[in-house]
Design a protein around this motif. Sequence first.
Motif, PDB file in Angstrom:
ATOM      1  N   LEU A 175      21.642-113.846 -51.775  1.00  0.00           N
ATOM      2  CA  LEU A 175      22.164-112.934 -52.784  1.00  0.00           C
ATOM      3  C   LEU A 175      21.251-112.919 -54.000  1.00  0.00           C
ATOM      4  CD1 LEU A 175      25.919-113.979 -52.658  1.00  0.00           C
ATOM      5  CD2 LEU A 175      24.880-111.984 -51.596  1.00  0.00           C
ATOM      6  N   SER A 176      21.133-111.741 -54.612  1.00  0.00           N
ATOM      7  CA  SER A 176      20.336-111.617 -55.834  1.00  0.00           C
ATOM      8  C   SER A 176      20.914-110.495 -56.683  1.00  0.00           C
ATOM      9  CB  SER A 176      18.877-111.332 -55.498  1.00  0.00           C
ATOM     10  OG  SER A 176      18.750-110.082 -54.859  1.00  0.00           O
ATOM     11  N   MET A 177      20.509-110.471 -57.937  1.00  0.00           N
ATOM     12  CA  MET A 177      20.959-109.412 -58.831  1.00  0.00           C
ATOM     13  C   MET A 177      20.087-108.178 -58.621  1.00  0.00           C
ATOM     14  SD  MET A 177      23.503-110.875 -60.092  1.00  0.00           S
ATOM     15  CE  MET A 177      24.014-109.492 -61.068  1.00  0.00           C
TER      16      MET A 177
ATOM     17  N   LYS B  12      20.029-109.855 -49.568  1.00  0.00           N
ATOM     18  CA  LYS B  12      18.661-109.610 -49.119  1.00  0.00           C
ATOM     19  C   LYS B  12      18.609-109.456 -47.600  1.00  0.00           C
ATOM     20  CE  LYS B  12      17.039-112.713 -52.673  1.00  0.00           C
ATOM     21  NZ  LYS B  12      16.364-113.957 -52.927  1.00  0.00           N
ATOM     22  N   ASP B  13      19.009-110.512 -46.893  1.00  0.00           N
ATOM     23  CA  ASP B  13      18.900-110.528 -45.437  1.00  0.00           C
ATOM     24  C   ASP B  13      20.046-111.368 -44.880  1.00  0.00           C
ATOM     25  OD1 ASP B  13      18.131-110.416 -42.818  1.00  0.00           O
ATOM     26  OD2 ASP B  13      16.198-111.376 -43.105  1.00  0.00           O
ATOM     27  N   LEU B  14      20.945-110.719 -44.191  1.00  0.00           N
ATOM     28  CA  LEU B  14      22.136-111.421 -43.697  1.00  0.00           C
ATOM     29  C   LEU B  14      21.879-112.326 -42.507  1.00  0.00           C
ATOM     30  CD1 LEU B  14      25.001-108.810 -44.093  1.00  0.00           C
ATOM     31  CD2 LEU B  14      24.438-110.741 -45.539  1.00  0.00           C
ATOM     32  N   LYS B  15      20.705-112.281 -41.927  1.00  0.00           N
ATOM     33  CA  LYS B  15      20.459-113.138 -40.758  1.00  0.00           C
ATOM     34  C   LYS B  15      20.523-114.623 -41.111  1.00  0.00           C
ATOM     35  CE  LYS B  15      15.388-113.102 -40.799  1.00  0.00           C
ATOM     36  NZ  LYS B  15      15.196-114.393 -41.363  1.00  0.00           N
ATOM     37  N   ASP B  16      20.269-114.953 -42.374  1.00  0.00           N
ATOM     38  CA  ASP B  16      20.336-116.346 -42.808  1.00  0.00           C
ATOM     39  C   ASP B  16      21.728-116.758 -43.295  1.00  0.00           C
ATOM     40  OD1 ASP B  16      17.657-116.842 -42.238  1.00  0.00           O
ATOM     41  OD2 ASP B  16      17.007-116.139 -44.201  1.00  0.00           O
TER      42      ASP B  16
END
Length: 71
Positions: A29-31, A46-50
């Motif tokens: 997650l990021s702003m 950013k990337d849900l795979k992680d």
Amino acid sequence: MGSGDKIVINIERCKGCGLCVIACDRKILSMSKKLNKKGLHFVEWKDLKDCKSCTMCAIICPEAAIEVYKE
């Protein structure tokens, strides 16, 4: 994250406090640099795979702007 799992972020409800960004141990997650209708930066993933679907982001969100669905 399983194939049916997902995170839903209500960007209009998000007030940009960043607590979920801090709570995410996977740092997905990021702003956002974008603004919602209230003129606030909101959180985005950013990337849900992680993602391990731990739900910490949803638990800590004071605005209940994040929902985690696990299948």
